[in-house]
Enzyme design. Structure first.
Site, PDB file in Angstrom:
ATOM      1  N   LYS A  97       0.878  -1.165   0.000  1.00  0.00           N
ATOM      2  CA  LYS A  97       0.000   0.000   0.000  1.00  0.00           C
ATOM      3  C   LYS A  97       0.916   1.215   0.000  1.00  0.00           C
ATOM      4  O   LYS A  97       1.634   1.472   0.971  1.00  0.00           O
ATOM      5  CB  LYS A  97      -0.911   0.000   1.230  1.00  0.00           C
TER       6      LYS A  97
ATOM      7  N   GLY B  47      -8.778   9.328   9.256  1.00  0.00           N
ATOM      8  CA  GLY B  47      -9.080   9.424  10.682  1.00  0.00           C
ATOM      9  C   GLY B  47     -10.226  10.360  11.024  1.00  0.00           C
ATOM     10  O   GLY B  47     -10.546  10.556  12.190  1.00  0.00           O
TER      11      GLY B  47
ATOM     12  N   ALA C 122      -9.925   5.545   3.994  1.00  0.00           N
ATOM     13  CA  ALA C 122      -9.843   6.752   4.817  1.00  0.00           C
ATOM     14  C   ALA C 122     -11.169   7.498   4.919  1.00  0.00           C
ATOM     15  O   ALA C 122     -11.851   7.724   3.913  1.00  0.00           O
ATOM     16  CB  ALA C 122      -8.776   7.711   4.318  1.00  0.00           C
ATOM     17  N   GLY C 123     -11.505   7.857   6.112  1.00  0.00           N
ATOM     18  CA  GLY C 123     -12.670   8.696   6.367  1.00  0.00           C
ATOM     19  C   GLY C 123     -13.936   7.927   6.681  1.00  0.00           C
ATOM     20  O   GLY C 123     -14.930   8.509   7.107  1.00  0.00           O
TER      21      GLY C 123
ATOM     22  N   THR D 222      -9.639   3.498  11.945  1.00  0.00           N
ATOM     23  CA  THR D 222      -9.966   4.249  13.165  1.00  0.00           C
ATOM     24  C   THR D 222     -11.318   3.862  13.755  1.00  0.00           C
ATOM     25  O   THR D 222     -11.437   3.634  14.962  1.00  0.00           O
ATOM     26  CB  THR D 222      -9.971   5.758  12.854  1.00  0.00           C
TER      27      THR D 222
END
Lengths: 369, 256
Positions: free
Chosen positions: B96, B157, B183-184, B206
């Protein structure tokens, strides 16, 4: 450079702003999605003090979101206590009658061996300011020597030139901590006599030089005890925002060096209580969700145990502040008296008992060229 | 229908990150509960020299593939260097690719990412780059030979969901390689939404790690991703902004 920014602000005016904040300002600041410097004034103000529990809860939530349930661990390695400065608040003050030591390569490797046996991967190199004894040549040698043993190397020594930081970064240096002590120019003069360190602007511009050198992480702070902590904190926060915006490739970290008893006679004129220090820590977190917050063994066990959940992201453990003390395992005269003298493994157990993961390693030599 | 990336077939369309957990044991439990077959591990966190790195030890399961990530590097050169060490130490050529010179918001650097991807593909890596939801960049990376693209839903995050939805949908429409929304993602409903849109998979960290009960959160994501994909494959009726006229406007064409 930051002095141009700093000079736009008047110390007394800022202090007055902070002390005239109201409950309404506090509620507004706590309920916004993002806070600015005006909100930071509110968060460190006496008006916010009754909201400590709310601030703690918010800080806990924001810290977990960004950093997770982890605490990074590091250990300082005191290389030399020679110092040409006469900072009245510090045990290394050149007028103090203490045994002066600078570690040679063999002694350093002995220290490294002891430190590695605890499990540390992040190390902080510390010296007093004595460039003719512990200068660039020495730093280069030490970093080359210890690099194979550590994943992350930090340093807290005298201010250097940008070109020197670039050199050390290439050798593997990741982080530099440089504390302004106080952002109040007059007080700064008072505490630093006529020594090399008395050049307020040169010290103030050290983070600028670090930023220009694209240092990975820059640690700043004001000493707690030299001036009104609320006002000094505002200027530290102003510095933080300036650095984040201007040197956007560098990470920032804030420390909380509260003055402790040491050899010498200095009694801090301005004190900060445990509760107020919690207010300060949580204020930084609420103000800046991404900044790293670091706490040392200057603080008590009880305090350290409880700030794990309040916004702190890294802590030292098992520190000895006398050069050579790890290998010889003695605790004699130090830069300041260590308050939390537990072993690293005791600190690790404490962190785990709080439901947090102690992280030894969050970098590697292969992460920076 | 299962997902194929490079030489691997995945039954689960949920990928997990391994950071931020309160312990490696809880991380392991969450990973297993999620049904994921691909987890990403930050190279900076693992000890490449140690054989029994604690984090990796908890991920040794036959169903789990490791996707090392370069989080922390600031340039293409650093990413390529770290990737080569990772390949040797972790015995996988999957990577990644994360290059974010900005440590505050961790925004991916498009220029350095493309540069590194070109190099890494030539070196034989299976590259999954983390990028902004930038359709042109996604196509350029596809041309460079990456195995999938990983556009962000929102800042990493942030738990804000698919703020970049409009751009992600262009990437999905145009892409010839799998699209993994990374992400998010802050709630299972966000994950479901991404899959419903046609994203091939999502990567979550997260939201699971920081949940009060990470294992239950992992299970919730597992179900959301299955539901989202099923809905996509079912071809749900699209929502429509305009009312359908009740009398057809072209009826006259069939009139005598």
């Amino acid at each position: 450079m930051f002095l141009d920014v700093l000079e736009k602000y008047d110390w007394n005016k800022i202090k007055q702003d902070i002390y005239s904040k109201t409950e309404k300002d506090v509620l507004l600041a706590l309920n916004k999605p993002k806070r600015d410097l005006e909100d930071f004034k509110t968060l460190v103000s006496p008006a916010a003090f009754p909201y400590l529990e709310q601030m703690a809860k918010l800080s806990n939530k924001l810290t977990q979101k960004r950093f997770g349930k982890i605490i990074q661990l590091f250990i300082p390695l005191y290389l030399s206590n020679y110092c040409v400065n006469e900072c009245v608040y510090c045990g290394f003050n050149c007028h103090n009658d203490i045994e002066r030591i600078i570690l040679d390569e063999e002694q350093i490797l002995n220290e490294v061996e002891a430190i590695k046996s605890y499990g540390f991967e992040h190390i902080l190199l510390v010296t007093g300011e004595a460039p003719s004894i512990a200068g660039m040549e020495y730093f280069e040698r030490v970093i080359k020597l210890i690099k194979p043993y550590f994943a992350l190397i930090s340093m807290e020594v005298q201010p250097l030139e940008a070109s020197e930081y670039i050199k050390l970064k290439k050798l593997g240096l990741n982080t530099v901590y440089i504390y302004q002590e106080t952002y109040n120019k007059e007080s700064y003069k008072k505490f630093h006599g006529k020594t090399k360190k008395s050049d307020f602007a040169y010290r103030l511009h050290t983070p600028d030089r670090l930023g220009k050198a694209e240092m990975h992480r820059i640690g700043i702070a004001n000493l707690l005890g030299l001036e009104d902590w609320r006002t000094d904190a505002f200027f530290t926060a102003l510095h933080l925002k300036y650095l984040e915006k201007k040197y956007w490739k560098s990470k920032c970290s804030i420390s909380f060096p509260r003055l402790r008893p040491h050899k010498g006679s200095f009694k801090p004129e301005f004190s900060i209580s445990d509760a107020e220090l919690v207010q300060l820590i949580t204020a930084y977190r609420i103000f800046d969700e991404e900044v790293e917050l670091s706490i040392s063994v200057r603080e008590s066990r009880k305090f350290r145990d409880n700030v794990v959940k309040l916004g702190i992201t890294s802590m030292s453990a098992g520190s000895k502040t006398k050069p050579g003390a790890y290998a010889l395992n003695y605790n004699a005269l130090e830069q300041f008296e260590v308050f939390d003298d537990r072993t690293p493994s005791e600190v690790v157990d404490m962190i785990k008992s709080k439901g947090y993961e102690p992280v030894w390693k969050d970098w590697g030599y292969y992460m920076q060229l | 229908m299962s997902l194929i990336i490079a030489d691997k077939t995945f039954n689960s369309r949920l990928f997990l990150g391994t950071g931020k957990f309160s312990s490696n044991k809880i991380m392991e439990e969450a990973v297993l509960a999620s049904g994921t077959e691909l987890v990403t591990v930050a190279l900076k966190r693992v000890d490449l020299k140690k054989e029994n790195d604690d984090l990796l030890k908890h991920l040794k399961h036959p169903s789990i593939n490791i996707l090392p990530n370069t989080s922390g590097v600031r340039t293409a050169e650093e990413a390529v260097f770290a990737a080569q060490l990772a390949r040797e130490a972790l015995e996988t050529n999957w990577l990644k690719l994360e290059i974010h010179p900005d440590p505050k918001y961790l925004m991916p650097d498009p220029f350095e990412t493309l540069k590194a991807a070109e190099k890494l593909v030539k070196l034989g890596f299976v590259v999954l780059p983390y990028i902004h939801a930038d359709p042109v960049l996604a196509k350029s990376l596809e041309d460079a030979g990456v195995a999938a693209v990983m556009p962000l839903g929102s800042p990493i995050g942030s738990n804000k969901g698919l703020k970049a939805k409009d751009f992600i949908s262009i990437i999905i429409e145009q892409s010839n390689v799998p699209v993994v929304v990374d992400a998010g993602i802050g709630a299972p409903s966000h994950a479901a939404e991404a899959l419903e849109m046609g994203a091939d998979a999502v990567l979550v960290n997260t939201s699971v790690a920081v949940a009060s009960d990470p294992v239950s959160a992992a299970k919730a994501y597992k179900m959301a991703v299955i539901a989202g994909r099923l809905a996509f494959e079912a071809g749900l009726a699209r929502e429509s902004d305009t009312a359908e006229p009740s009398s057809p406007l072209t009826k006259f064409l069939s009139e005598e």
